[in-house]
Design a protein around this motif. Structure first.
Motif, PDB file in Angstrom:
ATOM      1  N   ASP A 177       8.919   7.935   4.798  1.00 17.96           N
ATOM      2  CA  ASP A 177       7.877   6.960   5.133  1.00 17.96           C
ATOM      3  C   ASP A 177       7.561   6.092   4.234  1.00 17.96           C
ATOM      4  O   ASP A 177       7.844   6.276   3.018  1.00 17.96           O
ATOM      5  N   LEU A 178       6.668   4.924   4.528  1.00 20.51           N
ATOM      6  CA  LEU A 178       6.381   3.822   3.576  1.00 20.51           C
ATOM      7  C   LEU A 178       5.564   4.440   2.300  1.00 20.51           C
ATOM      8  O   LEU A 178       5.773   3.935   1.319  1.00 20.51           O
ATOM      9  N   ALA A 179       4.729   5.448   2.604  1.00 20.73           N
ATOM     10  CA  ALA A 179       3.959   5.794   1.479  1.00 20.73           C
ATOM     11  C   ALA A 179       4.752   6.522   0.533  1.00 20.73           C
ATOM     12  O   ALA A 179       4.710   6.376  -0.743  1.00 20.73           O
ATOM     13  N   THR A 180       5.828   7.321   0.883  1.00 21.44           N
ATOM     14  CA  THR A 180       6.698   7.902  -0.070  1.00 21.44           C
ATOM     15  C   THR A 180       7.580   6.754  -0.954  1.00 21.44           C
ATOM     16  O   THR A 180       7.700   6.758  -2.042  1.00 21.44           O
ATOM     17  N   TRP A 181       8.145   5.784  -0.111  1.00 25.00           N
ATOM     18  CA  TRP A 181       8.763   4.890  -0.662  1.00 25.00           C
ATOM     19  C   TRP A 181       7.929   3.915  -1.600  1.00 25.00           C
ATOM     20  O   TRP A 181       8.581   3.655  -2.646  1.00 25.00           O
ATOM     21  N   ASN A 182       6.784   3.584  -1.285  1.00 24.78           N
ATOM     22  CA  ASN A 182       5.988   2.934  -2.376  1.00 24.78           C
ATOM     23  C   ASN A 182       5.736   3.519  -3.492  1.00 24.78           C
ATOM     24  O   ASN A 182       5.411   3.140  -4.620  1.00 24.78           O
ATOM     25  N   GLN A 183       5.232   5.072  -3.358  1.00 25.31           N
ATOM     26  CA  GLN A 183       4.962   5.707  -4.448  1.00 25.31           C
ATOM     27  C   GLN A 183       5.856   5.970  -5.377  1.00 25.31           C
ATOM     28  O   GLN A 183       5.725   5.686  -6.656  1.00 25.31           O
TER      29      GLN A 183
ATOM     30  N   CYS B 237      17.993  10.336  -0.866  1.00 19.80           N
ATOM     31  CA  CYS B 237      17.531   9.822  -2.157  1.00 19.80           C
ATOM     32  C   CYS B 237      17.311   8.315  -2.128  1.00 19.80           C
ATOM     33  O   CYS B 237      17.555   7.861  -3.191  1.00 19.80           O
ATOM     34  N   ALA B 238      17.036   7.525  -0.994  1.00 18.02           N
ATOM     35  CA  ALA B 238      17.120   6.199  -0.963  1.00 18.02           C
ATOM     36  C   ALA B 238      15.904   5.592  -1.858  1.00 18.02           C
ATOM     37  O   ALA B 238      16.231   4.724  -2.742  1.00 18.02           O
ATOM     38  N   ALA B 239      14.724   6.227  -1.763  1.00 23.02           N
ATOM     39  CA  ALA B 239      13.721   5.760  -2.589  1.00 23.02           C
ATOM     40  C   ALA B 239      13.959   5.884  -4.405  1.00 23.02           C
ATOM     41  O   ALA B 239      13.840   4.744  -5.057  1.00 23.02           O
ATOM     42  N   TYR B 240      14.490   6.796  -4.685  1.00 22.95           N
ATOM     43  CA  TYR B 240      14.803   7.350  -5.775  1.00 22.95           C
ATOM     44  C   TYR B 240      15.861   6.427  -6.271  1.00 22.95           C
ATOM     45  O   TYR B 240      15.900   5.906  -7.679  1.00 22.95           O
ATOM     46  N   SER B 241      16.706   6.473  -5.570  1.00 20.13           N
ATOM     47  CA  SER B 241      18.076   5.673  -6.101  1.00 20.13           C
ATOM     48  C   SER B 241      17.949   4.181  -6.180  1.00 20.13           C
ATOM     49  O   SER B 241      18.182   3.489  -7.285  1.00 20.13           O
ATOM     50  N   ALA B 242      17.020   3.551  -5.350  1.00 17.25           N
ATOM     51  CA  ALA B 242      16.589   2.242  -5.416  1.00 17.25           C
ATOM     52  C   ALA B 242      15.774   1.907  -6.523  1.00 17.25           C
ATOM     53  O   ALA B 242      16.045   0.838  -7.056  1.00 17.25           O
TER      54      ALA B 242
END
Length: 239
Positions: A95-101, A143-148
């Motif tokens: 979700d966007l909230a996880t991505w943003n955080q 792990c898309a958000a973390y990797s990015a």
């Protein structure tokens, strides 16, 4: 005081505690930024350490962290940006909230910490050590958000080395799988076996092994090293 001063973010985590203990043994006085509401484990080797609650996503908190170091010790010689979060979610559930955080803590938090400390580091011809990740090179399953965010830290490190040089050295340490509370949260037997099978060393690294690399980059022996990423990953990635 004439001894060197290091400011850390994320000092409450497994890597943060190991780095703090290593830099304390190296003779640094420490300002230990930690997530508000968290605690830093007391350790007799950190007698010259001052914990400071500081949210890395807050520009005001990062400024306060640096101002505390200057008020207490009169200088900042090293900044280590250890604050980080990782939440594993496949893309349909990301979700966007996880991505943003994730990006706010891992990437924007690094930017805010360096921005707050840059002027003081210029005065001492100091050093910044950021914390990347092996996944910043390879990407990680769910792990898309973390990797990015960690790929961004690598790029930010190189850009900052150009902008802050020659007065300030900026380097990155990129760990592979390391035994910390953050990785323990995901370490099922299957996950651990998959991770270690991919490594030349066939084992997880330790927080102390990462701290050794941070200590080296923070020290005077690396006075001609900047814009580099030191990969502490057991041979998992050889870029």
């Amino acid at each position: 005081m004439t001894d060197r001063v290091a400011v850390l973010t994320g000092a409450e985590g497994g890597l943060g505690q190991a780095v703090a203990q290593r830099l304390g043994r190296d003779g640094f006085s420490l300002i230990l930024g930690h997530r508000p509401g968290s605690e830093i484990t007391s350790n007799h080797s950190l007698e010259r350490a001052m914990p400071v609650p500081a949210d890395v996503t807050s520009e005001a908190d990062m400024r306060h962290l640096v101002d505390t170091a200057v008020s207490r010790h009169g200088r900042v010689d090293v900044l280590v940006t250890l604050a980080g979060v990782m939440e594993q979610k496949f893309l349909p559930e990301l979700d966007l909230a996880t991505w943003n955080q994730t990006l706010a803590v891992n990437l924007t938090g690094t930017f805010l910490a360096v921005t707050a400390a840059a002027d003081e580091l210029r005065k001492t011809r100091g050093a910044v050590v950021t914390i990347g990740s092996q996944l910043g090179y390879t990407g990680g399953l769910n792990c898309a958000a973390y990797s990015a965010s960690k790929a961004g830290v690598g790029g930010l490190t190189r850009a900052l080395a150009r902008e802050l040089g020659p007065d300030v050295r900026v380097n990155c340490v990129a760990p592979g799988p390391i035994e910390t509370p953050m990785t323990a949260a995901h370490a099922t037997p299957e996950w651990s076996e998959t991770k270690t099978r991919q490594l030349v060393m066939h084992r997880f690294g330790t927080a102390d092994e990462v701290a050794t690399a941070v200590s080296w980059l923070a020290g005077q022996e690396t006075s001609f090293v900047t814009g580099q990423t030191i990969n502490v990953n057991g041979g998992g990635v050889m870029p």
